[in-house]
Write a protein that holds these residues in place. Structure first.
Motif, PDB file in Angstrom:
ATOM      1  N   MET A  12      51.403  34.648  20.477  1.00  0.00           N
ATOM      2  CA  MET A  12      49.749  35.713  20.626  1.00  0.00           C
ATOM      3  C   MET A  12      49.209  34.946  22.331  1.00  0.00           C
ATOM      4  N   MET A  35      50.429  34.101  25.760  1.00  0.00           N
ATOM      5  CA  MET A  35      50.020  35.123  26.351  1.00  0.00           C
ATOM      6  C   MET A  35      48.717  35.934  26.723  1.00  0.00           C
ATOM      7  N   PHE A  45      47.146  36.377  31.138  1.00  0.00           N
ATOM      8  CA  PHE A  45      47.048  37.468  31.035  1.00  0.00           C
ATOM      9  C   PHE A  45      45.291  37.326  31.387  1.00  0.00           C
ATOM     10  N   PRO A  98      42.751  34.703  15.461  1.00  0.00           N
ATOM     11  CA  PRO A  98      43.255  35.208  15.387  1.00  0.00           C
ATOM     12  C   PRO A  98      42.781  36.635  16.449  1.00  0.00           C
ATOM     13  N   MET A  99      41.880  37.137  14.946  1.00  0.00           N
ATOM     14  CA  MET A  99      41.529  38.295  15.507  1.00  0.00           C
ATOM     15  C   MET A  99      40.472  38.320  16.704  1.00  0.00           C
ATOM     16  N   GLY A 146      42.450  38.637  19.576  1.00  0.00           N
ATOM     17  CA  GLY A 146      43.028  40.374  20.417  1.00  0.00           C
ATOM     18  C   GLY A 146      41.658  40.737  20.767  1.00  0.00           C
ATOM     19  N   VAL A 147      40.154  39.753  20.674  1.00  0.00           N
ATOM     20  CA  VAL A 147      39.438  41.085  21.375  1.00  0.00           C
ATOM     21  C   VAL A 147      39.723  40.045  22.864  1.00  0.00           C
ATOM     22  N   LEU A 158      41.735  39.232  24.916  1.00  0.00           N
ATOM     23  CA  LEU A 158      42.445  39.880  25.672  1.00  0.00           C
ATOM     24  C   LEU A 158      42.737  40.886  26.167  1.00  0.00           C
ATOM     25  N   ILE A 159      41.836  42.562  25.485  1.00  0.00           N
ATOM     26  CA  ILE A 159      41.237  43.609  25.553  1.00  0.00           C
ATOM     27  C   ILE A 159      40.034  43.354  26.842  1.00  0.00           C
ATOM     28  N   ILE A 169      41.379  42.009  30.111  1.00  0.00           N
ATOM     29  CA  ILE A 169      41.985  42.799  30.681  1.00  0.00           C
ATOM     30  C   ILE A 169      41.178  44.675  30.856  1.00  0.00           C
ATOM     31  N   PHE A 170      40.370  44.656  30.257  1.00  0.00           N
ATOM     32  CA  PHE A 170      39.097  45.629  30.571  1.00  0.00           C
ATOM     33  C   PHE A 170      38.830  45.866  31.571  1.00  0.00           C
ATOM     34  N   ASN A 203      40.140  45.305  35.055  1.00  0.00           N
ATOM     35  CA  ASN A 203      40.783  46.995  34.954  1.00  0.00           C
ATOM     36  C   ASN A 203      39.798  48.124  35.229  1.00  0.00           C
TER      37      ASN A 203
END
Lengths: 317, 330
Positions: free
Chosen positions: A243, A246, A250, A291-292, A295-296, A298-299, A302-303, A306
């Protein structure tokens, strides 16, 4: 398809980096101490190096997730050979050999058989995890100080640990290679449009294969370093890297408005992640929150990158 | 309603290959291989044909695995992917066990909680993919870690440490093969009707095959993409219930060993049947678990199973890649 290069996109993540640095300096005591900052750099090193490998492949337009399987495998082979008294040179060669073989197989599957790289490398990752399990029986391989010669890697030159200098050296080399050489330019060309590159006279198969091989060698460097750092080959070295690496690849895309996979972005993103990891531990937040947070981030990254593009992205099998 | 679900129309959506004969050689080959392997194990593996072995060691594990794979099939049919399936299953199982222990819920409500949890996470996945336009890969990978973290959080907050005990009724049901197979069959029937015999399923498959054409045809592609993730989430929750009941206790990280299956089975089904279908997934589940069961009886160590699955997945992808290249050249 021009990416929206507004101020938000360009500097959002960079601003977040600086903002978090300030927040952590306030909230976590001893964050700003030199020892801690050095530790932070070391933590970002392995993440960054593996990230360089992944980004190199992403620049060429493919993705390779098998590192989560190949890194533990190479680490286990490296550590076992050293533990059995074989010289450094042999163990290194074996690890690099495995890495190159795996990368070569993946590259041929992707370029000649036209398989989708996402799924193929995920399958390869599972396969390698299985092979690792059979080879090691699920146990960790530990090495002693003499066998590993840790001082060589983790000793300091000046205030900086050697591993950090290696990291910076790698960063500079790869940055120059990817951004300022014809090879890098062609790699990026193949990455953005293989068909027109072929029409222009380059061979995309060659460049993608080279990208995979190069990435594979960098992954192996990461495997050896992580084995050295943990004084042995650990079972979790693969899954704990999947994770974060990646994420840095990204998130690194969005740094400085690049909008495409790039090396400096990975450098900064790995600093960001290492900073969060470091600060969370200092602030004594529970382990699973890291890890949480990954994840937050990453999102969100990218958000943010994009916003306005809004098409549904699909996976072709 | 009758206009939307038609049992008799054998719509072969997804199988239309212009200019190619309609005999599905893949299917014939697949059934032949299945039969051959079955006969092989019947002869070579002593005890393979016993009712206990076939029901408890072959069909029951296959049933559990098939449910999560069928959820993934729906997502893949819509052109997406969901890496978080295993973690949604674990979270649903754990959350429902924790909630029912905390509030002393009757068993049906416990199941309902799991379904709600699964559906919610699936909905989050779906919104981020369909409405925010983020790659499903990135979204679901993040959700893997978010769900994992939530599992830790729940286990810390729950009453009795990391292992939560379940009500006795549930543990008894969990080892009952009829319960497990029944759940699987129930899910299969629902999904089969949805995906293969109803117009909603055809919309999903249209989105998966050519999203632009689907858009121009007036299909609300965002909604249907979102829907696939919700359905997948609910299927994962069902599997989470089945798995937790089978294991007898709720723990962090249950379901993670099924992640490969969730990939392998739909893709294997796609290669054999020519399209993503729940019947293909079910067939593949039975096939894979038959192979594992037979090899286990014949003495192959369990660690090698992962290699077999990974190698098989790689091989299947290779075969379907070759099929694609061959089709393009026709």
């Amino acid at each position: 398809m021009k990416k929206n290069n507004g101020l938000l996109q360009k500097y959002a993540v960079f601003a977040i980096l600086i903002l978090l640095f300030v927040i952590f300096s306030i909230c976590a005591k001893s964050f700003l101490m030199l020892d801690n900052l050095m530790n932070l750099l070391v933590q970002s090193t392995i993440l960054g190096i593996v990230g360089f490998g992944l980004v190199f492949i992403m620049i060429a337009g493919e993705i390779d997730l098998s590192y989560a399987g190949s890194i533990p495998l190479e680490g286990a082979v490296f550590a076992s050979l050293l533990a059995n008294g074989k010289p450094y040179f042999v163990a290194l060669l074996a690890a690099v050999g495995i890495g190159l073989t795996i990368s070569f197989i993946v590259s041929q599957l992707v370029t000649r058989f036209k398989l989708v790289s996402y799924i193929t490398t995920i399958a390869m990752m599972f396969l390698l995890q299985g092979i690792w399990y059979v080879l090691t029986g699920g146990k960790n391989v530990f090495l002693s100080e003499e066998m590993l010669n840790r001082e060589f890697i983790f000793g300091n030159i000046g205030p900086f640990p050697r591993i950090v200098l290696l990291y910076v050296l790698l960063f500079v080399l790869l940055y120059l290679l990817s951004e300022h050489t014809p090879f890098g330019l062609r790699l990026r060309a193949v990455g953005s449009d293989p068909e027109s590159t072929r029409a222009a006279g380059l061979n995309p198969i060659l460049y993608k294969t080279l990208a995979f091989l190069f990435g594979g060698v960098i992954f192996t460097i990461g495997a050896i370093l992580t084995t050295a750092r943990m004084s042995g080959a650990l079972a979790t070295s693969g899954s704990s890297l999947l994770m974060p690496v990646m994420t840095v690849a990204f998130v690194g895309q969005t740094f400085l408005g690049m909008g495409r996979p790039n090396i400096p972005g990975v450098f900064l993103a790995s600093l960001l992640l290492a900073m969060i990891d470091n600060a969370f531990v200092l602030m004594q937040l529970p382990i699973w929150s890291v890890p949480m947070a990954n994840g937050v981030i990453l999102i969100s990254a990218i958000f943010l990158a994009n916003i306005g593009k809004n098409e549904i992205i699909q996976i072709k099998f | 309603m009758k206009n939307y679900i038609s049992f008799l129309s054998r719509s072969k959506t997804g199988e239309t290959k212009i200019g190619k004969s309609s005999t599905n050689y893949g299917l014939i080959a697949g059934i032949a291989v299945f039969a051959l392997v079955f006969i092989f194990f019947s002869i070579k593996a002593t005890g393979f044909l016993s009712k206990i072995n076939l029901v408890h060691n072959l069909v029951m594990p296959a049933a559990i695995s098939a449910v999560i794979a069928m959820g993934m099939t729906v997502v893949m049919a819509g052109g997406g992917i969901d890496l978080s399936v295993a973690n949604i299953a674990g979270l649903a199982g754990l959350a429902s066990a924790a909630v029912s222990a905390q509030f002393d819920l009757p068993v049906p409500l416990m199941f309902l909680t799991a379904l709600i949890v699964g559906g919610l996470i699936g909905a989050i996945n779906g919104v981020l993919v369909a409405y925010a336009g983020i790659s499903p890969f990135v979204v679901t990978l993040s959700v893997v870690y978010l769900a994992h973290g939530l599992q830790y959080l729940i286990s810390l907050m729950a009453v009795s440490g990391t292992y939560l005990m379940l009500p006795r009724v549930v543990t008894k049901l969990g080892t009952n093969a009829f319960f497990q197979i029944g759940f699987c069959t129930f899910t299969f029937i629902l999904l089969f009707i949805y995906l293969d015999r109803s117009i909603f399923g055809r919309y999903i498959k249209a989105v998966g095959m050519n999203i632009n054409a689907a858009n121009f045809s007036g299909i609300p592609t965002r909604f249907y993409t979102w829907l696939t993730y919700v359905i997948c989430g609910v299927c994962c929750a069902i599997m989470g219930i089945m798995l937790t009941a089978n294991e007898g206790l709720a723990r962090v990280g249950s379901g993670e060993s099924y992640q490969i299956d969730a990939f392998l089975l739909p893709i294997l089904g796609n290669t054999i049947f020519g399209r993503f279908s729940v019947q293909g997934t079910l067939f593949s589940a039975l096939f894979i678990y038959m192979v594992i069961n037979g090899m286990f009886i014949m003495g192959v160590s369990p660690e090698k199973v992962k290699i077999i699955k990974g190698g098989l997945l790689l091989g299947i992808i290779l075969v379907s890649g070759i099929q694609k290249v061959a089709r393009r050249e026709n």
